[in-house]
Design an enzyme around this catalytic site. Sequence first.
Site, PDB file in Angstrom:
ATOM      1  N   LYS A 196       0.861  -1.178   0.000  1.00 44.87           N
ATOM      2  CA  LYS A 196       0.000   0.000   0.000  1.00 44.87           C
ATOM      3  C   LYS A 196       0.898   1.229   0.000  1.00 44.87           C
ATOM      4  O   LYS A 196       1.695   1.427   0.926  1.00 44.87           O
ATOM      5  CB  LYS A 196      -0.905   0.002   1.234  1.00 44.87           C
ATOM      6  CG  LYS A 196      -1.768   1.254   1.296  1.00 44.87           C
ATOM      7  CD  LYS A 196      -2.791   1.191   2.409  1.00 44.87           C
ATOM      8  CE  LYS A 196      -3.606   2.468   2.457  1.00 44.87           C
ATOM      9  NZ  LYS A 196      -4.611   2.453   3.521  1.00 44.87           N
ATOM     10  N   ARG A 206     -10.441  10.270   1.520  1.00 37.23           N
ATOM     11  CA  ARG A 206     -10.302  10.929   2.830  1.00 37.23           C
ATOM     12  C   ARG A 206     -11.361  12.012   2.975  1.00 37.23           C
ATOM     13  O   ARG A 206     -11.863  12.258   4.065  1.00 37.23           O
ATOM     14  CB  ARG A 206      -8.886  11.465   3.001  1.00 37.23           C
ATOM     15  CG  ARG A 206      -7.871  10.320   3.078  1.00 37.23           C
ATOM     16  CD  ARG A 206      -6.458  10.826   3.245  1.00 37.23           C
ATOM     17  NE  ARG A 206      -5.488   9.739   3.076  1.00 37.23           N
ATOM     18  CZ  ARG A 206      -4.184   9.912   2.938  1.00 37.23           C
ATOM     19  NH1 ARG A 206      -3.674  11.137   2.963  1.00 37.23           N
ATOM     20  NH2 ARG A 206      -3.385   8.878   2.787  1.00 37.23           N
ATOM     21  N   LYS A 218       1.558   9.892   5.779  1.00 38.60           N
ATOM     22  CA  LYS A 218       1.555   8.470   6.131  1.00 38.60           C
ATOM     23  C   LYS A 218       2.826   7.756   5.652  1.00 38.60           C
ATOM     24  O   LYS A 218       2.856   6.531   5.540  1.00 38.60           O
ATOM     25  CB  LYS A 218       0.289   7.811   5.560  1.00 38.60           C
ATOM     26  CG  LYS A 218      -1.013   8.416   6.122  1.00 38.60           C
ATOM     27  CD  LYS A 218      -2.244   7.565   5.815  1.00 38.60           C
ATOM     28  CE  LYS A 218      -3.499   8.129   6.489  1.00 38.60           C
ATOM     29  NZ  LYS A 218      -4.686   7.265   6.310  1.00 38.60           N
ATOM     30  N   GLU A 234       7.641  -7.043   1.426  1.00 39.54           N
ATOM     31  CA  GLU A 234       6.367  -7.062   2.149  1.00 39.54           C
ATOM     32  C   GLU A 234       5.572  -8.322   1.796  1.00 39.54           C
ATOM     33  O   GLU A 234       4.896  -8.913   2.641  1.00 39.54           O
ATOM     34  CB  GLU A 234       5.529  -5.824   1.805  1.00 39.54           C
ATOM     35  CG  GLU A 234       6.054  -4.515   2.374  1.00 39.54           C
ATOM     36  CD  GLU A 234       5.721  -4.327   3.859  1.00 39.54           C
ATOM     37  OE1 GLU A 234       5.073  -5.203   4.455  1.00 39.54           O
ATOM     38  OE2 GLU A 234       6.130  -3.288   4.415  1.00 39.54           O
ATOM     39  N   LYS A 249      -2.112  -1.509  -3.883  1.00 39.87           N
ATOM     40  CA  LYS A 249      -2.977  -0.333  -3.835  1.00 39.87           C
ATOM     41  C   LYS A 249      -2.142   0.934  -3.911  1.00 39.87           C
ATOM     42  O   LYS A 249      -1.187   1.036  -3.147  1.00 39.87           O
ATOM     43  CB  LYS A 249      -3.746  -0.382  -2.524  1.00 39.87           C
ATOM     44  CG  LYS A 249      -4.606   0.819  -2.269  1.00 39.87           C
ATOM     45  CD  LYS A 249      -5.243   0.680  -0.918  1.00 39.87           C
ATOM     46  CE  LYS A 249      -6.017   1.940  -0.615  1.00 39.87           C
ATOM     47  NZ  LYS A 249      -6.620   1.911   0.673  1.00 39.87           N
ATOM     48  N   SER A 275      -9.941   5.771  -4.927  1.00 38.95           N
ATOM     49  CA  SER A 275     -10.857   6.888  -5.169  1.00 38.95           C
ATOM     50  C   SER A 275     -10.345   7.861  -6.228  1.00 38.95           C
ATOM     51  O   SER A 275     -11.112   8.334  -7.063  1.00 38.95           O
ATOM     52  CB  SER A 275     -11.133   7.612  -3.850  1.00 38.95           C
ATOM     53  OG  SER A 275      -9.924   8.020  -3.235  1.00 38.95           O
ATOM     54  N   TYR A 314     -14.922   1.062  -7.134  1.00 39.79           N
ATOM     55  CA  TYR A 314     -16.194   1.770  -6.948  1.00 39.79           C
ATOM     56  C   TYR A 314     -17.102   1.578  -8.160  1.00 39.79           C
ATOM     57  O   TYR A 314     -18.276   1.914  -8.106  1.00 39.79           O
ATOM     58  CB  TYR A 314     -15.926   3.255  -6.674  1.00 39.79           C
ATOM     59  CG  TYR A 314     -15.048   3.424  -5.445  1.00 39.79           C
ATOM     60  CD1 TYR A 314     -15.575   3.243  -4.175  1.00 39.79           C
ATOM     61  CD2 TYR A 314     -13.681   3.684  -5.561  1.00 39.79           C
ATOM     62  CE1 TYR A 314     -14.776   3.332  -3.042  1.00 39.79           C
ATOM     63  CE2 TYR A 314     -12.866   3.784  -4.438  1.00 39.79           C
ATOM     64  CZ  TYR A 314     -13.423   3.606  -3.187  1.00 39.79           C
ATOM     65  OH  TYR A 314     -12.624   3.681  -2.072  1.00 39.79           O
TER      66      TYR A 314
HETATM   67  C1  PBG Z   1      -7.253   3.804   5.281  1.00 44.42           C
HETATM   68  C2  PBG Z   1      -7.658   3.557   3.896  1.00 44.42           C
HETATM   69  C3  PBG Z   1      -7.484   4.471   2.855  1.00 44.42           C
HETATM   70  C4  PBG Z   1      -8.067   3.908   1.722  1.00 44.42           C
HETATM   71  C5  PBG Z   1      -8.573   2.657   2.089  1.00 44.42           C
HETATM   72  N1  PBG Z   1      -8.286   2.443   3.438  1.00 44.42           N
HETATM   73  C6  PBG Z   1      -6.919   5.826   2.854  1.00 44.42           C
HETATM   74  C7  PBG Z   1      -5.571   6.044   3.401  1.00 44.42           C
HETATM   75  O1  PBG Z   1      -4.771   5.130   3.593  1.00 44.42           O
HETATM   76  O2  PBG Z   1      -5.284   7.207   3.673  1.00 44.42           O
HETATM   77  C8  PBG Z   1      -8.121   4.586   0.405  1.00 44.42           C
HETATM   78  C9  PBG Z   1      -9.101   4.076  -0.568  1.00 44.42           C
HETATM   79  C10 PBG Z   1      -9.365   4.968  -1.724  1.00 44.42           C
HETATM   80  O3  PBG Z   1      -8.716   6.025  -1.916  1.00 44.42           O
HETATM   81  O4  PBG Z   1     -10.262   4.614  -2.491  1.00 44.42           O
HETATM   82  N2  PBG Z   1      -6.989   2.764   6.100  1.00 44.42           N
END
Ligand code: PBG
Length: 331
Positions: A196, A206, A218, A234, A249, A275, A314
């Site tokens: 991720k 967010r 992060k 990982e 991701k 997203s 989505y």
């Molecule tokens: C947080 C989480 C995030 C997403 C899924 N789980 C955001 C982040 O890590 O800040 C993002 C999913 C998306 O953008 O569609 N645990």
Amino acid sequence: MPLPIRPRRNRQSPAIRSLVCETRLSPENFIYPLFIQEGSENTPIDSMPGCCRWCLADLVKEAAEAHALGVPAVVLFPRIPDELKTPMAEESANDEGLVPRAIRALKEALPTLTVMTDVALDPYNSDGHDGIVAPDGRILNDETVEVLVEQALCHARAGADIVAPSDMMDGRVEALRDGLDAHGFTEVAILAYTAKYASAYYGPFRGALDSAPKSGDKKTYQMDPANVREALRECAEDEAEGADMLMVKPAGPYLDVIAALRANTTLPIAAYQVSGEYLMIKAGAAGGWIDETKVMMESLLGIRRAGADMILTYFAKTAAALLRESCGGGR
Ligand code: PBG
């Protein structure tokens, strides 16, 4: 022209194209991420046109529609009221919290639907981070993992089929496996967010959940977008710790990472079309600049071609409906 090799022969009709087609999309490949909130109203999400935060009654209807179209699984993301957010994220393990109630409602109404949950603290934590934040701003790994285990157990008690830790703390897969097994949840699977990345493509998400970090970023837990060998590290780690499935991701900008994992593990691989990827397609189409349906299908096909078995998207319901109509996408 004397030309024995003419690749166009294999492209000359829809029937031949369908015979030589190497990658197929099916509703069965999709996992539908759904946002949920308290109350009896649904709220459209400004930053993600076409998506809503659902109240529990309509969550069940939306999930039922997707499931009827062949989508096997949903994954839940809660918007937690500000007054329930705390530094230690206690609400994340409340058996009467929004997520456990949603899981119970879904499993009761739709027993054949697989219900997946996100395991991370950001919706619950007043700092907006996936882990517990120390006074000096550091994200505390081992303390966070303990809370994540409680969160996963809470989801398992409510009937979750798969828990998906998205927090990127070290050692969380093993801790979750041990915790689940010790409490008799040997059948609850773990989909690890293995690679991720610290991505700007999460911005619209967010916004949907008001879960942006209050300070800092992060980058001490999510991965550097520059790295792919680190993703393999990982991958080895999560596999050794007992993950059942792995995730990459975002998806579209990280197809090489999906392909690298595919070549290095026998585990199923999920990819999350996040997203920002969704929004860019929606925005391009809203401007009249691209064909939304075709770009949606091509983006999903590309993710499958790179090696993903399943896609969190989505578009799950819309794409499933289209595949149903066209029996494979009109080649
Ligand atoms: C947080 C989480 C995030 C997403 C899924 N789980 C955001 C982040 O890590 O800040 C993002 C999913 C998306 O953008 O569609 N645990």
